[in-house]
Design a protein around this motif. Structure first.
Motif, PDB file in Angstrom:
ATOM      1  N   PHE A 108       0.869  -1.146  -0.117  1.00 57.85           N
ATOM      2  CA  PHE A 108      -0.038  -0.105   0.131  1.00 57.85           C
ATOM      3  C   PHE A 108       0.890   1.240  -0.027  1.00 57.85           C
ATOM      4  O   PHE A 108       1.940   1.229   0.820  1.00 57.85           O
ATOM      5  CB  PHE A 108      -0.782  -0.046   1.170  1.00 57.85           C
ATOM      6  CG  PHE A 108      -1.600  -1.016   1.409  1.00 57.85           C
ATOM      7  CD1 PHE A 108      -3.093  -1.081   0.646  1.00 57.85           C
ATOM      8  CD2 PHE A 108      -1.447  -2.195   2.047  1.00 57.85           C
ATOM      9  CE1 PHE A 108      -3.863  -2.273   0.780  1.00 57.85           C
ATOM     10  CE2 PHE A 108      -2.201  -3.294   2.199  1.00 57.85           C
ATOM     11  CZ  PHE A 108      -3.583  -3.273   1.558  1.00 57.85           C
ATOM     12  N   GLU A 109       0.240   2.365  -0.574  1.00 58.02           N
ATOM     13  CA  GLU A 109       0.997   3.645  -0.608  1.00 58.02           C
ATOM     14  C   GLU A 109       0.898   4.177   0.745  1.00 58.02           C
ATOM     15  O   GLU A 109       0.009   3.721   1.572  1.00 58.02           O
ATOM     16  CB  GLU A 109       0.279   4.492  -1.610  1.00 58.02           C
ATOM     17  CG  GLU A 109       0.554   3.959  -2.944  1.00 58.02           C
ATOM     18  CD  GLU A 109       1.845   4.072  -3.656  1.00 58.02           C
ATOM     19  OE1 GLU A 109       2.900   4.979  -2.957  1.00 58.02           O
ATOM     20  OE2 GLU A 109       2.438   3.178  -4.310  1.00 58.02           O
ATOM     21  N   GLN A 110       1.746   4.983   1.335  1.00 59.37           N
ATOM     22  CA  GLN A 110       1.646   5.707   2.526  1.00 59.37           C
ATOM     23  C   GLN A 110       0.359   6.458   2.899  1.00 59.37           C
ATOM     24  O   GLN A 110      -0.247   7.107   1.915  1.00 59.37           O
ATOM     25  CB  GLN A 110       2.746   6.586   2.843  1.00 59.37           C
ATOM     26  CG  GLN A 110       2.866   7.018   4.385  1.00 59.37           C
ATOM     27  CD  GLN A 110       3.950   7.919   4.676  1.00 59.37           C
ATOM     28  OE1 GLN A 110       4.979   8.087   3.479  1.00 59.37           O
ATOM     29  NE2 GLN A 110       4.358   7.995   5.862  1.00 59.37           N
ATOM     30  N   SER A 112      -2.718   4.974   2.634  1.00 58.28           N
ATOM     31  CA  SER A 112      -3.840   4.497   1.520  1.00 58.28           C
ATOM     32  C   SER A 112      -4.091   3.080   1.767  1.00 58.28           C
ATOM     33  O   SER A 112      -3.408   2.330   2.253  1.00 58.28           O
ATOM     34  CB  SER A 112      -3.139   4.776   0.354  1.00 58.28           C
ATOM     35  OG  SER A 112      -4.271   4.231  -0.733  1.00 58.28           O
ATOM     36  N   SER A 116      -0.976  -1.055  -4.021  1.00 58.08           N
ATOM     37  CA  SER A 116       0.139  -0.582  -4.820  1.00 58.08           C
ATOM     38  C   SER A 116       0.239  -1.149  -6.218  1.00 58.08           C
ATOM     39  O   SER A 116      -0.201  -2.340  -6.449  1.00 58.08           O
ATOM     40  CB  SER A 116       1.472  -0.526  -4.282  1.00 58.08           C
ATOM     41  OG  SER A 116       1.936  -1.626  -3.955  1.00 58.08           O
ATOM     42  N   ASN A 117       1.103  -0.706  -7.053  1.00 60.76           N
ATOM     43  CA  ASN A 117       1.444  -1.143  -8.227  1.00 60.76           C
ATOM     44  C   ASN A 117       2.087  -2.774  -8.068  1.00 60.76           C
ATOM     45  O   ASN A 117       2.216  -3.365  -8.677  1.00 60.76           O
ATOM     46  CB  ASN A 117       2.132  -0.265  -9.013  1.00 60.76           C
ATOM     47  CG  ASN A 117       1.494   0.755  -9.761  1.00 60.76           C
ATOM     48  OD1 ASN A 117       0.388   0.670  -9.843  1.00 60.76           O
ATOM     49  ND2 ASN A 117       2.117   1.883 -10.141  1.00 60.76           N
ATOM     50  N   ASP A 146       0.651   2.785   8.548  1.00 59.69           N
ATOM     51  CA  ASP A 146       2.290   3.327   8.680  1.00 59.69           C
ATOM     52  C   ASP A 146       2.402   4.329   9.583  1.00 59.69           C
ATOM     53  O   ASP A 146       3.275   5.266   9.515  1.00 59.69           O
ATOM     54  CB  ASP A 146       2.458   3.799   7.146  1.00 59.69           C
ATOM     55  CG  ASP A 146       1.223   4.231   6.604  1.00 59.69           C
ATOM     56  OD1 ASP A 146       0.466   4.802   7.103  1.00 59.69           O
ATOM     57  OD2 ASP A 146       1.109   4.163   5.318  1.00 59.69           O
ATOM     58  N   ARG A 161      -6.863  -1.914   5.064  1.00 59.09           N
ATOM     59  CA  ARG A 161      -5.869  -2.551   4.045  1.00 59.09           C
ATOM     60  C   ARG A 161      -6.230  -4.145   4.484  1.00 59.09           C
ATOM     61  O   ARG A 161      -6.298  -4.855   3.099  1.00 59.09           O
ATOM     62  CB  ARG A 161      -4.501  -2.227   4.812  1.00 59.09           C
ATOM     63  CG  ARG A 161      -4.129  -0.929   4.250  1.00 59.09           C
ATOM     64  CD  ARG A 161      -3.021  -0.520   5.195  1.00 59.09           C
ATOM     65  NE  ARG A 161      -2.312   0.859   4.530  1.00 59.09           N
ATOM     66  CZ  ARG A 161      -1.285   1.376   4.922  1.00 59.09           C
ATOM     67  NH1 ARG A 161      -0.527   0.418   5.745  1.00 59.09           N
ATOM     68  NH2 ARG A 161      -0.867   2.279   4.248  1.00 59.09           N
TER      69      ARG A 161
END
Length: 188
Positions: A108-110, A112, A116-117, A146, A161
């Motif tokens: 996961f992006e921070q 979010s 993620s990709n 995070d 998440r």
């Protein structure tokens, strides 16, 4: 018949001078069952459990579980090595089963809960291996955070998440009954 116990009936009959034979068979029956119970307790206390046979049975039962989880761990470890993901993904076989941990926020992006990709490309083969596991194994997705926002936000983010991973596995046709989620906020 009255609500009194058989012992009260027999004793009451004796006090009143009656020779009551009603229910005397129950006293003999109670004595017999007590004696049988004592016999079985004595037999059990004298018996010996073969430690060797017990250990052999225990090893057979746990070996079957461990062998299949060892095989699953080997498959995932091979995929990790093939994709050069040793710094991003770790596996550990413990008492509670096989744990696959994605390290350092790679899924996961921070801040979010969107995958993620990396999750879409690199983690997909690992998720597909988990998807093909035997239905006797349950999948638990533990969401972490995070530590970006407030504690309430961290709990929501970690749960979201976990749900995101569960939904990704549902897209891979893993039955809902096999999956669960947990959100740990910043506690772990």
């Amino acid at each position: 018949m009255s609500n009194n116990s058989i012992f009260e009936q027999v004793q009451g009959g004796r006090r009143r001078g009656k020779k009551s034979s009603e229910g005397l068979w129950l006293m003999s029956y109670a004595d017999l069952t007590t004696n049988l119970m004592a016999l079985f307790v004595l037999m059990l206390s004298m018996s010996q459990v073969s430690a060797q046979k017990f250990d052999a049975l225990s090893k057979v039962v746990t070996k079957q579980r461990t062998d299949s989880l060892d095989e699953l761990k080997s498959q995932i470890d091979a995929e990790i090595k093939k994709k050069n993901l040793e710094k991003s993904v770790a596996t550990e076989l413990g008492m509670s089963g096989l744990m696959v941990e994605f390290l350092g926020g790679v899924l996961f992006e921070q801040g979010s809960d969107k995958l993620s990709n990396f999750a879409a490309k690199e983690a997909l083969p690992i998720l597909q291996i988990l998807q093909r596991t035997d239905s006797k194994y349950k999948l638990s997705f533990e969401g972490h955070t995070d530590d970006v926002g407030s504690e309430a936000l961290n709990w929501s983010l970690s749960s979201a998440r976990g749900v995101a991973l569960l939904n990704r596995m549902r897209e891979l046709n893993v039955p809902q009954e096999r999956m669960s989620i947990a959100g740990f906020g910043s506690t772990r």
